[in-house]
Structure formats: structure tokens, C-alpha cells
Design a protein around this motif. Structure first.
Motif, PDB file in Angstrom:
ATOM      1  N   LEU A 226       0.598  -0.946  -0.377  1.00 10.91           N
ATOM      2  CA  LEU A 226      -0.340   0.220  -0.055  1.00 10.91           C
ATOM      3  C   LEU A 226       1.145   1.520  -0.408  1.00 10.91           C
ATOM      4  O   LEU A 226       1.515   1.000   0.535  1.00 10.91           O
ATOM      5  N   PRO A 227       0.096   2.398  -0.893  1.00 11.04           N
ATOM      6  CA  PRO A 227       1.290   3.686  -0.768  1.00 11.04           C
ATOM      7  C   PRO A 227       1.845   3.293   0.917  1.00 11.04           C
ATOM      8  O   PRO A 227       1.235   3.394   2.274  1.00 11.04           O
ATOM      9  N   PRO A 228       2.707   4.955   1.596  1.00 14.08           N
ATOM     10  CA  PRO A 228       3.074   4.764   2.287  1.00 14.08           C
ATOM     11  C   PRO A 228       2.180   6.055   2.856  1.00 14.08           C
ATOM     12  O   PRO A 228       1.274   6.365   2.086  1.00 14.08           O
ATOM     13  N   THR A 229       2.020   5.937   4.657  1.00 15.00           N
ATOM     14  CA  THR A 229       0.676   6.818   5.451  1.00 15.00           C
ATOM     15  C   THR A 229       1.846   8.034   5.898  1.00 15.00           C
ATOM     16  O   THR A 229       2.910   8.094   6.128  1.00 15.00           O
ATOM     17  N   PRO A 230       1.759   9.579   5.595  1.00 14.93           N
ATOM     18  CA  PRO A 230       2.253  10.054   6.255  1.00 14.93           C
ATOM     19  C   PRO A 230       2.088  10.340   7.396  1.00 14.93           C
ATOM     20  O   PRO A 230       0.752  10.096   8.336  1.00 14.93           O
TER      21      PRO A 230
ATOM     22  N   LEU B 251       5.635  17.414   8.638  1.00 21.16           N
ATOM     23  CA  LEU B 251       5.127  15.432   8.066  1.00 21.16           C
ATOM     24  C   LEU B 251       6.532  15.496   9.097  1.00 21.16           C
ATOM     25  O   LEU B 251       7.533  15.437   8.747  1.00 21.16           O
ATOM     26  N   GLN B 252       6.625  13.711   9.843  1.00 24.78           N
ATOM     27  CA  GLN B 252       7.651  13.796  10.842  1.00 24.78           C
ATOM     28  C   GLN B 252       7.857  12.280   9.891  1.00 24.78           C
ATOM     29  O   GLN B 252       9.375  12.496   9.610  1.00 24.78           O
ATOM     30  N   GLY B 253       7.441  11.510   8.731  1.00 25.46           N
ATOM     31  CA  GLY B 253       8.075  10.803   7.926  1.00 25.46           C
ATOM     32  C   GLY B 253       6.975   9.873   7.740  1.00 25.46           C
ATOM     33  O   GLY B 253       5.947  10.343   7.460  1.00 25.46           O
ATOM     34  N   MET B 254       6.969   8.881   6.856  1.00 24.52           N
ATOM     35  CA  MET B 254       6.815   7.918   6.371  1.00 24.52           C
ATOM     36  C   MET B 254       6.426   6.532   6.880  1.00 24.52           C
ATOM     37  O   MET B 254       7.535   6.100   7.328  1.00 24.52           O
ATOM     38  N   GLN B 255       4.704   6.306   7.266  1.00 24.11           N
ATOM     39  CA  GLN B 255       4.654   4.883   7.501  1.00 24.11           C
ATOM     40  C   GLN B 255       4.441   3.690   6.052  1.00 24.11           C
ATOM     41  O   GLN B 255       3.695   3.793   5.652  1.00 24.11           O
TER      42      GLN B 255
END
Length: 170
Positions: free
Chosen positions: A44-48, A131-135
Motif C-alpha cells: 500500500l502507499p505509505p501513510t504520512p 511531516l515527521q516521516g512516512m509509515q
């Protein structure tokens, strides 16, 4: 009193023995067995992942003992049932303030000019989000294993998943 303690200890030990005797011996994860199903989940696309930044607005001192809010303009608003109601001689009711609570600490977080037993309460207003990162949500390959009466899903590599067939024993 001593008989009560002995009886309590005996019943506790008996209960513990019964519970451990009735438990299953298969407590670990299922690693081997017969393959019943295969499953593949696409990535799945990463979640912000965001961090929200707030600022404090509309700060005011709140009396801890009578639920009184003292606004900066000198006005006070009383709410809740911080006092006890009494009836006067004419039948009308009035509220007496509750006695102050005894605490070892003074005011927590109050500004200068605040009385003892007050704390500062502020509203929060959202300023921005960063934005801290991507899950990530990577691809998953798993097989449903069955051994005896137990079944469990086990994650496997893409290569192993491609070679395994339903009904194989691993």
C-alpha cells in the motif's frame, strides 16, 4: 483467624493447580504444519506521520476548590456544584462556597496575581502540522498452517511462498 488463612491458602493453591493442569501444552507460535491457504497482500502507499503544533490562547485562572473561572477582566464565573445549597428564612436558596481543600502544594501553573488553589487553563489553537516521516506498508506473503486442532498464519518470503502449494507440509 488462623483457620481462615489456612483455608484461603489451600483454596488458592488448589485453584492454581487446576488452572495449570487444564492449560494447553502448545503455547508457542505455530511454525510447522500443513498449508491450508496462501495469501498475498500488495504493498500500500505509505501513510504520512504528522506532528501537530498548537499555541495556547484564552488563558485563565481556575479555582480548584469552587470551580470558579477568573477571567483576565476581573469577572468570575462560577459553575458546577462547588458549594452547598442552603435555604434562607424566606424560602429562597443560596449557595455557600465549599471549604477550601488542604493541599501541600500551592498553585500549580498560576501566573502572578493568582490566588492559592488556582491553576491556569488555556485553550489550544492549531498553528500547523509538520511531516515527521512516512509509515511504510510493504507486501506480505503468508500461509495458513494447521497442526492438529491449531491453525495460525505465518509470514514467509516471496520465494518460499511461490514454491509452497496448498497441502504441503512445512
Amino acid at each position: 483467624m488462623n483457620t481462615h488463612r489456612v483455608l484461603l491458602a489451600a483454596s488458592t493453591i488448589t485453584t492454581a493447580l487446576v488452572l495449570t493442569a487444564c492449560g494447553t501444552s502448545h503455547t508457542g507460535p505455530l511454525e510447522h504444519g500443513t498449508v491450508r491457504k496462501k495469501e498475498h497482500r500488495a504493498a500500500l502507499p505509505p501513510t504520512p506521520i504528522y506532528r501537530y503544533i498548537y499555541r495556547h490562547t484564552n488563558c485563565r485562572n481556575v479555582a480548584a476548590n469552587a470551580f470558579t473561572v477568573q477571567l483576565s477582566g476581573g469577572r468570575s464565573t462560577t459553575g458546577g456544584s462547588g458549594g452547598r445549597s442552603t435555604t434562607g428564612g424566606s424560602g429562597s436558596s443560596r449557595v455557600k462556597p465549599a471549604p477550601p481543600r488542604k493541599s501541600s502544594k500551592g498553585s500549580s501553573g498560576s501566573t502572578s496575581g493568582g490566588s492559592k488553589g488556582t491553576r491556569q487553563v488555556c485553550d489550544r489553537k492549531l498553528v500547523r502540522r509538520e511531516l515527521q516521516g512516512m509509515q511504510p506498508h510493504p507486501e506480505v506473503w503468508r500461509v495458513l498452517l494447521k497442526k492438529g486442532h491449531r491453525t495460525a498464519w505465518k509470514s514467509v518470503s516471496k520465494g518460499k511462498w511461490a514454491h509452497i502449494k496448498v497441502g504441503d507440509k512445512i
